[in-house]
Design a protein around this motif. Sequence first.
Motif, PDB file in Angstrom:
ATOM      1  N   ARG A 151       8.024   2.194  -9.455  1.00  0.00           N
ATOM      2  CA  ARG A 151       7.236   1.100 -10.032  1.00  0.00           C
ATOM      3  C   ARG A 151       7.811  -0.270  -9.622  1.00  0.00           C
ATOM      4  NH1 ARG A 151       7.366   4.652 -14.758  1.00  0.00           N
ATOM      5  NH2 ARG A 151       5.266   5.573 -15.025  1.00  0.00           N
ATOM      6  N   ALA A 152       9.127  -0.402  -9.593  1.00  0.00           N
ATOM      7  CA  ALA A 152       9.763  -1.659  -9.185  1.00  0.00           C
ATOM      8  C   ALA A 152       9.460  -1.977  -7.725  1.00  0.00           C
ATOM      9  CB  ALA A 152      11.268  -1.590  -9.407  1.00  0.00           C
ATOM     10  N   ALA A 153       9.428  -0.928  -6.880  1.00  0.00           N
ATOM     11  CA  ALA A 153       9.113  -1.141  -5.472  1.00  0.00           C
ATOM     12  C   ALA A 153       7.703  -1.680  -5.308  1.00  0.00           C
ATOM     13  CB  ALA A 153       9.302   0.166  -4.696  1.00  0.00           C
ATOM     14  N   VAL A 154       6.743  -1.175  -6.119  1.00  0.00           N
ATOM     15  CA  VAL A 154       5.373  -1.692  -6.054  1.00  0.00           C
ATOM     16  C   VAL A 154       5.321  -3.161  -6.488  1.00  0.00           C
ATOM     17  CG1 VAL A 154       3.073  -1.464  -7.051  1.00  0.00           C
ATOM     18  CG2 VAL A 154       4.331   0.571  -6.328  1.00  0.00           C
ATOM     19  N   ASP A 205       0.835  -1.213   0.000  1.00  0.00           N
ATOM     20  CA  ASP A 205       0.000   0.000   0.000  1.00  0.00           C
ATOM     21  C   ASP A 205       0.861   1.252   0.000  1.00  0.00           C
ATOM     22  OD1 ASP A 205      -2.201  -1.633   0.009  1.00  0.00           O
ATOM     23  OD2 ASP A 205      -2.551  -1.481   2.188  1.00  0.00           O
ATOM     24  N   GLU A 206       1.952   1.231   0.810  1.00  0.00           N
ATOM     25  CA  GLU A 206       2.849   2.393   0.889  1.00  0.00           C
ATOM     26  C   GLU A 206       3.529   2.644  -0.443  1.00  0.00           C
ATOM     27  OE1 GLU A 206       6.705   3.941   3.486  1.00  0.00           O
ATOM     28  OE2 GLU A 206       5.975   1.877   3.664  1.00  0.00           O
ATOM     29  N   ALA A 207       4.042   1.589  -1.059  1.00  0.00           N
ATOM     30  CA  ALA A 207       4.738   1.747  -2.344  1.00  0.00           C
ATOM     31  C   ALA A 207       3.772   2.203  -3.426  1.00  0.00           C
ATOM     32  CB  ALA A 207       5.400   0.430  -2.738  1.00  0.00           C
ATOM     33  N   THR A 208       2.543   1.717  -3.381  1.00  0.00           N
ATOM     34  CA  THR A 208       1.552   2.103  -4.384  1.00  0.00           C
ATOM     35  C   THR A 208       1.199   3.588  -4.234  1.00  0.00           C
ATOM     36  OG1 THR A 208       0.643  -0.141  -4.392  1.00  0.00           O
ATOM     37  CG2 THR A 208      -0.749   1.625  -5.278  1.00  0.00           C
ATOM     38  N   ALA A 209       1.041   4.078  -2.992  1.00  0.00           N
ATOM     39  CA  ALA A 209       0.725   5.504  -2.760  1.00  0.00           C
ATOM     40  C   ALA A 209       1.867   6.396  -3.214  1.00  0.00           C
ATOM     41  CB  ALA A 209       0.428   5.724  -1.277  1.00  0.00           C
ATOM     42  N   GLN A 210       3.111   5.983  -2.917  1.00  0.00           N
ATOM     43  CA  GLN A 210       4.267   6.762  -3.332  1.00  0.00           C
ATOM     44  C   GLN A 210       4.340   6.860  -4.854  1.00  0.00           C
ATOM     45  OE1 GLN A 210       6.263   8.526  -1.501  1.00  0.00           O
ATOM     46  NE2 GLN A 210       7.777   9.085  -3.092  1.00  0.00           N
ATOM     47  N   LEU A 211       4.027   5.762  -5.555  1.00  0.00           N
ATOM     48  CA  LEU A 211       4.073   5.775  -7.020  1.00  0.00           C
ATOM     49  C   LEU A 211       2.998   6.698  -7.580  1.00  0.00           C
ATOM     50  CD1 LEU A 211       5.111   4.714  -9.731  1.00  0.00           C
ATOM     51  CD2 LEU A 211       3.541   2.750  -9.458  1.00  0.00           C
ATOM     52  N   ARG A 212       1.821   6.707  -6.970  1.00  0.00           N
ATOM     53  CA  ARG A 212       0.741   7.554  -7.469  1.00  0.00           C
ATOM     54  C   ARG A 212       1.094   9.042  -7.318  1.00  0.00           C
ATOM     55  NH1 ARG A 212      -4.396   4.295  -4.802  1.00  0.00           N
ATOM     56  NH2 ARG A 212      -4.392   2.542  -6.302  1.00  0.00           N
TER      57      ARG A 212
END
Length: 441
Positions: A169-172, A139-146
Motif C-alpha cells: 500500500r505504501a508503494a502505491v 500502475d505496477e504498484a497498484t496491480a501488485q497490491l490488488r
Amino acid sequence: MASEPQDLDTFLGTKRRPWWRRNLRWIIIALVVVVLGLLVSRCFAPKPPPNYITVPAEKGALSVTVSATGRLAPIRQVTVGSEISGLVLKVLVDVNDRVTEGQPIAIIDPSRLDDTITQSRATLSANQAAVAQTQATLDEATAQLRRMEEVSRLSGGKVPAKTELDTARAAVARARANLRSAQANVVSAQASLSSNQTQRFKSIIRSPVNGVVLARQVDAGQTVAAQFSTPNMFVIAQDLTHMKLEVAIDEADVGSVKVGLPASFTVDAFPGRTFPAQITRVDLGSNLTASTATTSATTSSTTTANQVVSYAAILSVANPDLTLRPGMTVTATIGVEKLDNALLIPNGALRFTPDQPGAKAGGAIQFGPRREEQQKAIGRGSKQTVYIVGSDSKPQKVEVVTGPSDGSRTAVTSAQLKPGMKVIVGVQANGTAKPAQDDQN
C-alpha cells in the motif's frame, strides 16, 4: 555853459554817447519792475477752468474674454518601449510614418530567446516522459497490491502477512505522489515555455495604436537594456486630425471659465490666422496642489507665496488638414461672456477724480492713495462715481453700477447716465490731451 560839454567832446575828439546809453541803468530798472508786476499779477489772477477730455457713453456689444497660453498636444500620445534587452536588428519605421495597430516597427535580436525556447521544450519533453514513467510505476504498484489483497481474501487473511500488505500500500501511495510531482513539473515546464515564447513575440516591437510616428529614438545596431526601466524607442500620436490644447488659466480668471465655452487661438507659425476651439475640461486642482501635498506647512506657504497659481484647462481642436502640429505654442482667447445693447463707458472714466490731491498744475491728473483704494473697490456690481461736464463747466457726479469689462470699456447701469452723455476721462495739459490712466477692472 550848456555848450561846454559839447565843446569839450569836440575838443577832445570823442563821439557823444546816445541818450539810451546814458540812461541804460534806469531803463533796466523799469523793465525789471514791469516783469515783476506781470508775474505778480499772474500769480494772483484766478486760474482758468481746465479743459476736460470727454467720451460719450454709448450703447453697444461687449465681449469679455480671458487670455491664456499653452501648447498643442495629441489627444493620445503613446511612448513605445521594449520589455526585453538585446541588439536592435532592424528599425522598420521613421519619423512622420503612419502606422497601424499591431504593425511591426522594430526587431530585437531573437537568437538568445530562440535558444531559450528550445531548452524549455526539451525540459517539457523530459518532464512529460517522467510523468509516463511514474504512471507506469503507479500502475505496477497498484496491480501488485490488488494481487496480494486477493490472495489474502482467498486465504482468510493468513497470507500474505500484514506487513507485506502495508508495504504494498505504501508503494502505491509513493507512486501516486511521484506522478503528481511529475505532472506539476510538466505544468511548470509548459509555463516556462509559454513565457519564453511571449518574450520571443515581444522581440518584435509593434505599434499599439493607429497613428503617426512623432519621434524615433533608436537605430539599428543599438543595444537596449530593459533590466531597470523600459527604454523609450518611439513616440506615436494617435489621430492628429483631432488634438487638444493645454493652457494655464490664471486664478483671477478661472471662476469665469466653464466647460463648453467657445475659444479661439493663434500660433506663431501662421500669423494672422485664427483657429477655433472649445473648453472640454477645467481642472479643480491648481499647479501647486501636488507640491503642497508633499511638503510641510511652512514650505507650502513659502512655495505658494513665491509662485503664480494657475489652473490647467483642456480645449478640443479640430485639425482636419493637419495644419497644426504637436508642441506648437498657442495664445488662446476664451469668450467668457457677451452682452448686447449694453451701456458702455471707457475704463478711464471710472479712474477720473477731479481736484485730486497731488495733481500737477497744467499736467495730467496724478493718482495717489485714493485712486488705489478706488481701484480695489472697482468690480462687477460695485457702485462707482463718474463725472460729466455740467452746465457751469464743472464736473458733475453721476452714480453708476459697474458690470463686466473687456479691459478698455465697462458696461454700467445708471438712472442718471444716458447714452450720448459725455463722461470725463481726463484733462488737457499744455494744449495736449492727457486722459486719466486706463486700467483693467
